[in-house]
Design a protein around this motif. Structure first.
Motif, mmCIF file in Angstrom:
data_model
loop_
_atom_site.group_PDB
_atom_site.id
_atom_site.type_symbol
_atom_site.label_atom_id
_atom_site.label_comp_id
_atom_site.label_asym_id
_atom_site.label_seq_id
_atom_site.Cartn_x
_atom_site.Cartn_y
_atom_site.Cartn_z
ATOM 1 N N ALA A 63 11.260 -10.973 -8.318
ATOM 2 C CA ALA A 63 10.795 -10.357 -9.558
ATOM 3 C C ALA A 63 9.439 -9.678 -9.369
ATOM 4 N N THR A 64 8.559 -10.329 -8.610
ATOM 5 C CA THR A 64 7.234 -9.741 -8.354
ATOM 6 C C THR A 64 7.361 -8.376 -7.709
ATOM 7 N N PHE A 65 8.216 -8.262 -6.705
ATOM 8 C CA PHE A 65 8.332 -6.987 -6.012
ATOM 9 C C PHE A 65 9.220 -5.994 -6.748
ATOM 10 N N ALA A 66 10.039 -6.462 -7.676
ATOM 11 C CA ALA A 66 10.727 -5.528 -8.569
ATOM 12 C C ALA A 66 9.678 -4.812 -9.419
ATOM 13 N N GLY A 67 8.688 -5.575 -9.906
ATOM 14 C CA GLY A 67 7.596 -4.980 -10.662
ATOM 15 C C GLY A 67 6.693 -4.133 -9.793
ATOM 16 N N PHE A 68 6.443 -4.586 -8.575
ATOM 17 C CA PHE A 68 5.604 -3.850 -7.624
ATOM 18 C C PHE A 68 6.236 -2.506 -7.289
ATOM 19 N N ASN A 69 7.577 -2.475 -7.177
ATOM 20 C CA ASN A 69 8.299 -1.243 -6.847
ATOM 21 C C ASN A 69 8.026 -0.135 -7.854
ATOM 22 N N ALA A 70 7.923 -0.516 -9.123
ATOM 23 C CA ALA A 70 7.756 0.456 -10.207
ATOM 24 C C ALA A 70 6.447 0.200 -10.942
ATOM 25 N N ALA A 71 5.431 -0.179 -10.196
ATOM 26 C CA ALA A 71 4.146 -0.531 -10.793
ATOM 27 C C ALA A 71 3.570 0.632 -11.597
ATOM 28 N N PHE A 72 2.975 0.303 -12.733
ATOM 29 C CA PHE A 72 2.353 1.346 -13.552
ATOM 30 C C PHE A 72 0.834 1.185 -13.631
ATOM 31 N N LEU A 73 0.307 0.054 -13.130
ATOM 32 C CA LEU A 73 -1.133 -0.171 -13.193
ATOM 33 C C LEU A 73 -1.604 -0.937 -11.957
ATOM 34 N N ASN A 74 -1.017 -0.615 -10.805
ATOM 35 C CA ASN A 74 -1.366 -1.320 -9.577
ATOM 36 C C ASN A 74 -2.435 -0.535 -8.820
ATOM 37 N N PRO A 75 -3.650 -1.071 -8.694
ATOM 38 C CA PRO A 75 -4.717 -0.315 -8.028
ATOM 39 C C PRO A 75 -4.476 -0.114 -6.543
ATOM 40 N N TYR A 76 -3.674 -1.008 -5.911
ATOM 41 C CA TYR A 76 -3.480 -0.952 -4.466
ATOM 42 C C TYR A 76 -2.512 0.155 -4.040
ATOM 43 N N THR A 77 -1.607 0.552 -4.923
ATOM 44 C CA THR A 77 -0.608 1.565 -4.562
ATOM 45 C C THR A 77 -0.753 2.802 -5.435
ATOM 46 N N VAL A 78 -0.435 2.675 -6.727
ATOM 47 C CA VAL A 78 -0.511 3.824 -7.630
ATOM 48 C C VAL A 78 -1.926 4.389 -7.678
ATOM 49 N N GLY A 79 -2.910 3.514 -7.846
ATOM 50 C CA GLY A 79 -4.294 3.969 -7.953
ATOM 51 C C GLY A 79 -4.747 4.723 -6.721
ATOM 52 N N ILE A 80 -4.471 4.169 -5.539
ATOM 53 C CA ILE A 80 -4.896 4.816 -4.292
ATOM 54 C C ILE A 80 -4.137 6.122 -4.076
ATOM 55 N N ALA A 81 -2.809 6.096 -4.269
ATOM 56 C CA ALA A 81 -2.001 7.301 -4.034
ATOM 57 C C ALA A 81 -2.417 8.432 -4.972
ATOM 58 N N GLN A 82 -2.632 8.119 -6.247
ATOM 59 C CA GLN A 82 -3.040 9.162 -7.190
ATOM 60 C C GLN A 82 -4.429 9.689 -6.867
ATOM 61 N N SER A 83 -5.306 8.791 -6.429
ATOM 62 C CA SER A 83 -6.657 9.214 -6.070
ATOM 63 C C SER A 83 -6.624 10.212 -4.914
ATOM 64 N N ILE A 84 -5.817 9.936 -3.893
ATOM 65 C CA ILE A 84 -5.713 10.834 -2.739
ATOM 66 C C ILE A 84 -5.051 12.148 -3.137
ATOM 67 N N ALA A 85 -4.044 12.066 -4.018
ATOM 68 C CA ALA A 85 -3.299 13.264 -4.422
ATOM 69 C C ALA A 85 -4.064 14.126 -5.418
ATOM 70 N N GLY A 86 -5.190 13.635 -5.912
ATOM 71 C CA GLY A 86 -5.946 14.409 -6.892
ATOM 72 C C GLY A 86 -5.308 14.408 -8.261
ATOM 73 N N VAL A 87 -4.499 13.372 -8.524
ATOM 74 C CA VAL A 87 -3.847 13.216 -9.825
ATOM 75 C C VAL A 87 -4.698 12.277 -10.675
ATOM 76 N N PRO A 88 -4.883 12.566 -11.962
ATOM 77 C CA PRO A 88 -5.672 11.665 -12.814
ATOM 78 C C PRO A 88 -5.198 10.218 -12.697
ATOM 79 N N LEU A 89 -6.151 9.322 -12.584
ATOM 80 C CA LEU A 89 -5.841 7.917 -12.337
ATOM 81 C C LEU A 89 -4.957 7.338 -13.439
ATOM 82 N N PHE A 90 -3.826 6.750 -13.020
ATOM 83 C CA PHE A 90 -2.850 6.107 -13.893
ATOM 84 C C PHE A 90 -2.256 7.055 -14.929
ATOM 85 N N SER A 91 -2.205 8.336 -14.588
ATOM 86 C CA SER A 91 -1.494 9.299 -15.432
ATOM 87 C C SER A 91 0.010 9.132 -15.205
#
Length: 465
Positions: free
Chosen positions: A169-197
């Protein structure tokens, strides 16, 4: 060393740091035979984007011996903001976990749903999925598998259910994380996309994947309840009397900590939109969350400091991977072969539709995750490549971030190179082969969902960028 000792020495899978260093050396070697080249870039709405059809070759600038180690140092410096985000998030979540709030909340849910097997599995799975979605629980899920064992015994189910409702269940949520700083946050930061948009579609995706996971788990659990011989590993014995092990006090302090953390994370989402908070703000905000949570828990100042630092210490291994991964890109950028690699990748994709480009990104990231199982480390390696690639192939950077997220996330639940998976299976006493037999159909369902979501995202031009 005797001949017998040599024979008995077993081959070991190289550590992630070893793999990344080998990749670094390969990048150094590439600077000698891969032509250097560059794209022209333009700034659109404050974001630097690659201009298609502007690639040109330039003079070579191969890396030297000292450049190998300078790249590692530069990678750490350039990644400092992200590294400290990971460390401070680990510190904050350690304070929260040490307070007993997470454990108490989970076991409270167990007691409330006692006798209602479906709702028990659904509630526990949802709690762990939310933990994975916000980055509160990922690798730290391992000790919680023991709680899963107690629950499975109480329901006279098997150890696969124990792993499914905790790790799975944890990794089901991790797969589609919407507020995970380790994956979504870092990837969006590198891509120049507004954080957690792009939050709305991510929450919908999260809901679908978690719901499918719960129903798949319940279908298997119900089959065992009706016929214990249907269990892949055999039901757990000792269910009688397990209720005492599930009794825990969920105090007012625990409730306040959970409520405060939820409100704090919600405020951060608001602040990123209203005040344009960045990844640096989030790192600093985790210090606030950790300190206030410690105060609510009744810890004194020394206890808060020590606990926070112990949480940071637990994530040093994963945090420094980010810097090493960045070092690979430093080599490629300095030698000007990164744009050459992007150009080479873009050529075969030019005649593909944007939908197939997005799906290809997802699949490639799944393969890369076999070698680089660290989500944050993988983001540092692939997002600088996927970002310009998305600019040139007609898909938004938001879609590229999601393709990376799916590719990084799904395989963590089935690849034997996943440390958290193998550790969780060891706690539950389940072999990887039997887990893979149970997990493979669900994994394929996840992949179908990912392809559908990516297709929709491309067709609607999912933004904001």
């Amino acid at each position: 060393m005797t001949k017998k000792q040599k024979i008995n020495r077993k081959w070991e899978m190289p550590d992630t740091y070893v793999i990344l260093f080998i990749v670094l050396l390969m990048a150094v070697a590439a600077t000698y035979f891969v032509p250097a080249g560059t794209f022209e870039r333009e700034v659109v709405d404050g974001v630097e984007k690659v201009m298609p059809d502007t690639f040109s070759y330039v003079d070579k600038n191969p890396a030297g011996f000292m450049d190998i180690f300078l790249a590692l140092q530069s990678g750490m410096v350039q990644s400092a903001s992200i590294i400290f985000l990971v460390l401070f998030a680990g510190g904050a979540f350690e304070v929260i976990e040490r307070s007993g709030a997470i454990n108490g909340g989970i076991l409270r849910a167990v007691n409330i749903t006692k006798g209602k097997e479906f709702w028990l599995i659904a509630v526990i799975s949802t709690l762990f999925a939310l933990g994975g979605a916000i980055g509160a629980i990922a690798n730290s899920v391992i000790p919680f598998v023991a709680i899963g064992i107690i629950i499975a015994k109480a329901l006279r189910l098997d150890a696969i259910i124990a792993v499914a409702i905790t790790f799975g269940a944890t990794f089901a949520g991790f797969n589609a994380a919407f507020l995970n700083p380790y994956t979504v946050g870092i990837a969006q930061s590198i891509a120049g996309v507004p954080l957690f948009s792009g939050m709305a579609l991510r929450i919908i995706t999260f809901s679908i994947i978690v719901l499918v996971t719960i129903m798949y788990t319940w279908r298997y659990a119900k089959r065992i309840m009706e016929d214990p011989s249907k269990s892949i590993v055999g039901i757990l014995e000792g269910g009688v009397g397990q209720e005492n092990q599930l009794t825990v006090e969920f105090t007012t302090r625990h409730k306040l900590i959970i409520a405060f953390t939820g409100l704090a994370l919600a405020f951060f989402i608001f602040a990123t939109i209203q005040y344009q908070w960045t990844i640096d703000h989030m790192a600093a905000f985790f210090i606030v969350i950790g300190v206030i949570s410690g105060i609510i828990a009744g810890m004194n100042y020394n206890k808060i400091a020590v606990t926070f630092l112990e949480g940071c210490q637990k994530l040093v291994y994963g945090a420094l991977i980010i810097g090493v991964a960045r070092g690979i890109l430093v080599i490629m950028e300095n030698a000007q072969i990164l744009d050459t690699a992007v150009h080479a990748l873009s050529v075969p994709l030019e005649n593909l539709s944007p939908v197939f480009v997005a799906i290809g990104m997802f699949m490639v990231n799944g393969v890369i995750n076999f070698l680089v199982p660290s989500g944050s480390g993988q983001a540092m390696i692939v997002m600088p490549i996927l970002t310009p690639l998305s600019d040139m192939t007609g898909i938004t950077r938001q879609v590229a971030v999601q393709a990376f997220q799916f590719g990084d996330g799904f395989t963590n639940s089935i690849l034997p190179t996943s440390g958290p998976l193998m550790a969780s299976l060891a706690v539950a006493g389940v072999s990887w082969v039997k887990w893979a037999k149970w997990m493979l159909p669900l994994f394929l369902i996840w992949c179908v969902i990912a392809i559908i979501i990516l297709t929709i995202a491309v067709l609607i031009g999912w933004g904001p960028i």
